[in-house]
Design a protein around this motif. Structure first.
Motif, mmCIF file in Angstrom:
data_model
loop_
_atom_site.group_PDB
_atom_site.id
_atom_site.type_symbol
_atom_site.label_atom_id
_atom_site.label_comp_id
_atom_site.label_asym_id
_atom_site.label_seq_id
_atom_site.Cartn_x
_atom_site.Cartn_y
_atom_site.Cartn_z
ATOM 1 N N ALA A 130 0.844 -1.163 0.135
ATOM 2 C CA ALA A 130 -0.045 0.136 0.027
ATOM 3 C C ALA A 130 0.725 1.385 0.048
ATOM 4 O O ALA A 130 0.379 2.192 -0.663
ATOM 5 C CB ALA A 130 -1.012 -0.030 1.060
ATOM 6 N N ALA A 131 1.886 1.308 0.582
ATOM 7 C CA ALA A 131 2.963 2.453 0.803
ATOM 8 C C ALA A 131 3.326 2.502 -0.512
ATOM 9 O O ALA A 131 3.495 3.934 -0.904
ATOM 10 C CB ALA A 131 3.849 2.233 1.805
ATOM 11 N N ALA A 132 3.990 1.747 -1.195
ATOM 12 C CA ALA A 132 4.471 2.116 -2.556
ATOM 13 C C ALA A 132 3.383 2.388 -3.571
ATOM 14 O O ALA A 132 3.702 3.403 -4.271
ATOM 15 C CB ALA A 132 5.175 0.817 -3.055
ATOM 16 N N LEU A 133 2.204 1.747 -3.473
ATOM 17 C CA LEU A 133 1.139 2.088 -4.424
ATOM 18 C C LEU A 133 0.848 3.727 -4.250
ATOM 19 O O LEU A 133 0.289 4.454 -4.985
ATOM 20 C CB LEU A 133 -0.121 1.223 -4.405
ATOM 21 N N ALA A 134 0.610 3.984 -2.949
ATOM 22 C CA ALA A 134 0.327 5.309 -2.249
ATOM 23 C C ALA A 134 1.379 6.372 -3.033
ATOM 24 O O ALA A 134 0.705 7.372 -3.729
ATOM 25 C CB ALA A 134 0.122 5.553 -0.941
#
Length: 127
Positions: A13-17
């Protein structure tokens, strides 16, 4: 009803965010750990993206194993999840949730079965 958010299953989720912040200009509106997953809501001006990263097991982990990353559900804003469920039930739609339940970001939510909604998992959300 208006589209509230699209739920996206992801392994990170952090990388996609970060990607959506940089590429689409979205802003992180809310982050939490909820129901065994990291949840990030991105404000995209005309709706949200809800990024769902499971820790271990659970519905989203099974979805990722079966389908891979991508759109998991579409959520529609309502001022009464119970009333929205009643309308769906009266229309012959199969419900995943018979009554509203707590969701991420303090919302009350309920889901409709994709077998009754053209293959799309639909969520009602009341902020």
């Amino acid at each position: 009803m208006e589209l509230h958010h699209a739920g996206v299953a992801t392994d990170d989720a952090a990388a996609l965010a970060d990607l959506f912040v940089n590429v689409l200009g979205c802003e992180v509106a809310h982050e939490e750990t909820f129901d065994g997953m990291d949840v990030v809501f991105l404000d995209c001006s005309n709706g949200y993206l809800e990024l769902l990263e499971p820790h271990e097991g659970g519905t989203i982990a099974r979805y990722l194993d079966r389908e891979g990353p991508g759109i998991h559900h579409l959520a529609f804003a309502t001022d009464g999840v119970g009333r929205a469920l009643d309308r769906a039930r009266e229309s012959g739609v199969e419900l995943v949730d018979e009554t509203p339940r707590p969701g991420a970001w303090g919302h009350d939510v309920a889901f409709l079965h994709p077998g009754s909604t053209g293959g799309v998992l639909v969520e009602f959300v009341e902020a």
